[in-house]
Design a protein around this motif. Structure first.
Motif, short mmCIF file in Angstrom:
data_model
loop_
_atom_site.label_atom_id
_atom_site.label_comp_id
_atom_site.label_asym_id
_atom_site.label_seq_id
_atom_site.Cartn_x
_atom_site.Cartn_y
_atom_site.Cartn_z
N PHE A 93 19.12 -47.86 -33.67
CA PHE A 93 18.37 -47.84 -32.43
C PHE A 93 17.50 -46.59 -32.42
N ASN A 94 16.51 -46.57 -31.55
CA ASN A 94 15.54 -45.48 -31.51
C ASN A 94 16.02 -44.36 -30.59
N SER A 95 16.75 -43.39 -31.16
CA SER A 95 17.33 -42.32 -30.35
C SER A 95 16.31 -41.29 -29.90
N LYS A 96 15.09 -41.35 -30.45
CA LYS A 96 14.06 -40.37 -30.09
C LYS A 96 13.00 -40.94 -29.14
N LYS A 97 13.10 -42.22 -28.83
CA LYS A 97 12.05 -42.87 -28.06
C LYS A 97 11.94 -42.30 -26.65
N THR A 98 10.71 -42.08 -26.20
CA THR A 98 10.44 -41.67 -24.83
C THR A 98 9.86 -42.87 -24.06
N LEU A 99 9.99 -42.82 -22.76
CA LEU A 99 9.53 -43.94 -21.93
C LEU A 99 8.97 -43.40 -20.62
N GLN A 100 7.86 -43.96 -20.22
CA GLN A 100 7.26 -43.64 -18.91
C GLN A 100 7.22 -44.94 -18.11
N LYS A 101 8.07 -45.02 -17.11
CA LYS A 101 8.18 -46.28 -16.38
C LYS A 101 8.85 -46.06 -15.02
N SER A 102 8.48 -46.90 -14.05
CA SER A 102 9.11 -46.88 -12.73
C SER A 102 9.90 -48.16 -12.52
N PHE A 103 11.05 -48.05 -11.88
CA PHE A 103 11.91 -49.20 -11.62
C PHE A 103 11.97 -49.49 -10.12
N LYS A 104 12.31 -50.72 -9.78
CA LYS A 104 12.27 -51.21 -8.40
C LYS A 104 13.24 -50.45 -7.49
N GLN A 105 12.99 -50.58 -6.19
CA GLN A 105 13.88 -50.00 -5.19
C GLN A 105 15.24 -50.70 -5.22
N LYS A 106 16.24 -49.96 -4.84
CA LYS A 106 17.62 -50.44 -4.72
C LYS A 106 18.20 -50.93 -6.05
N ILE A 107 17.70 -50.41 -7.15
CA ILE A 107 18.27 -50.76 -8.44
C ILE A 107 19.59 -50.01 -8.62
N LYS A 108 20.60 -50.71 -9.15
CA LYS A 108 21.90 -50.10 -9.38
C LYS A 108 21.91 -49.39 -10.73
N ALA A 109 22.79 -48.40 -10.82
CA ALA A 109 22.85 -47.60 -12.05
C ALA A 109 23.17 -48.43 -13.28
N ASP A 110 24.10 -49.40 -13.15
CA ASP A 110 24.45 -50.20 -14.33
C ASP A 110 23.27 -51.07 -14.78
N GLN A 111 22.48 -51.59 -13.82
CA GLN A 111 21.28 -52.35 -14.16
C GLN A 111 20.27 -51.46 -14.88
#
Length: 266
Positions: A103-121
Motif C-alpha cells: 500500500f502507499n504509505s507516503k500518499k498525501t490527500l487533499q479532500k473534504s468529507f460530508k457532515q456527520k461522517i463517523k470515524a469508522d467510515q
C-alpha cells in the motif's frame, strides 16, 4: 520447557519451501504498534542460482518458527528485494520482507468529507485511498464529525490520528491492519514464565506519552511465535505476576541465538 527442543524454521514462498534441517536460515523480524510497515531480514545460505532466481519482489512469503511440537507463524509479508553475496565458501541470500500487503504509505490527500461522517467510515475511506486492507476496526469511541472532515496531509498519519482520538491503536501484524483499543489484543492464554521460555528477569519501565504514564515490562524469552503485536500474555516471575499486552518486539535467529524480545504494557 519440555516442548522447547528441536528448533524449527520454515520459509514458504510460491512453490518453494525451505527449512533449517536442510539449510542454514537466519532472521531478524521486528514488530510494533503502528501502521508503518516493518522491514525484516531473512538470510538463507547456499541456495542454488535456479532457486534464487525464483525469489521475486512482491511475492508473498511466510516464516514459521518454533519447535518440533510447537510452531507457528512469525512473519507473513511480501518480498521487497533480494540480494546475494559470497561469505567465504558460503553464498548468503538476503531477502528483505515488508510485513504488510503493498500500500502507499507516503500518499498525501487533499479532500473534504460530508457532515456527520463517523470515524469508522472515515478510516475506511482513507484506507481505501491508499489500498490499505483492514482486518479489524473496533473503535472504543466512534466519533461523529458533525461539521465534516478535511484532510491535507499524509493519509496514514491521519488514520493514526483519528484512531488515537477514538481511543484506539492502529497497527499492522502479519500483513493485516488492525484498529482497536490499546487494551484489546489476541489472547492465546499464554503464560510466560521460566518453564515456558522466560530467560531473564523482566525489566519494569515507565514512560510519559501524551500526558499519560505508561507502565509495563521488557521481557526476553526463547523464541515464541505467540508473542507479537497485541498479544495478551500472563507474565510470571519473581518480580511480577501481570497480564500485559505486547506493543513491540522482535524475533531473532542467528547462530546459536533463537529468542523473542518484547515490550509489553500493563
Amino acid at each position: 520447557m519440555t516442548k522447547l527442543f528441536n528448533r524449527v524454521v520454515e520459509v514458504i514462498t510460491g512453490d518453494l519451501r525451505f527449512n533449517n534441517t536442510d539449510l542454514d536460515i537466519e532472521f531478524n523480524i521486528p514488530f510494533d504498534d503502528d501502521l508503518e510497515p516493518n522491514l525484516s531480514d531473512l538470510t538463507i545460505y547456499n541456495l542454488s542460482s535456479t532457486t534464487r532466481n525464483k525469489l521475486k519482489r512482491g511475492q508473498l512469503i511466510t516464516v514459521n518458527a518454533g519447535y518440533k511440537d510447537d510452531k507457528g507463524v512469525i512473519l507473513s509479508g511480501y518480498i521487497d528485494y533480494v540480494t546475494s553475496s559470497l561469505k567465504g565458501t558460503d553464498r548468503s541470500t538476503l531477502i528483505k520482507v515488508i510485513d504488510s500487503q503493498p500500500f502507499n504509505s507516503k500518499k498525501t490527500l487533499q479532500k473534504s468529507f460530508k457532515q456527520k461522517i463517523k470515524a469508522d467510515q472515515l478510516i475506511r475511506e482513507l484506507a481505501k485511498a491508499i489500498n490499505l486492507k483492514i482486518a479489524v476496526i473496533k473503535l472504543p469511541n466512534n466519533i461523529i464529525y458533525k461539521k465534516g472532515f478535511s484532510i491535507d496531509d499524509v493519509v496514514i498519519k491521519k488514520i493514526q490520528d483519528i484512531a488515537k482520538d477514538c481511543g484506539a491503536s492502529a497497527y499492522i501484524s502479519r500483513s493485516q491492519a488492525y484498529i482497536r483499543s490499546i487494551k484489546d489484543g489476541d489472547n492465546h492464554r499464554f503464560v510466560l514464565n521460566s518453564d515456558t521460555g522466560l530467560v531473564e528477569s523482566p525489566e519494569y519501565f515507565e514512560e510519559e506519552k501524551d500526558g499519560k504514564t505508561i507502565k509495563g515490562y521488557k521481557a526476553k524469552s526463547l523464541l515464541q511465535y505467540r508473542m507479537n503485536t497485541a498479544s495478551i500474555i500472563e507474565l510470571q516471575s519473581v518480580e511480577t505476576k501481570s497480564k500485559v499486552r505486547v506493543r513491540k518486539g522482535k524475533h531473532i535467529c542467528n547462530g546459536s541465538s533463537f529468542y523473542t524480545e518484547v515490550e509489553a504494557i500493563l
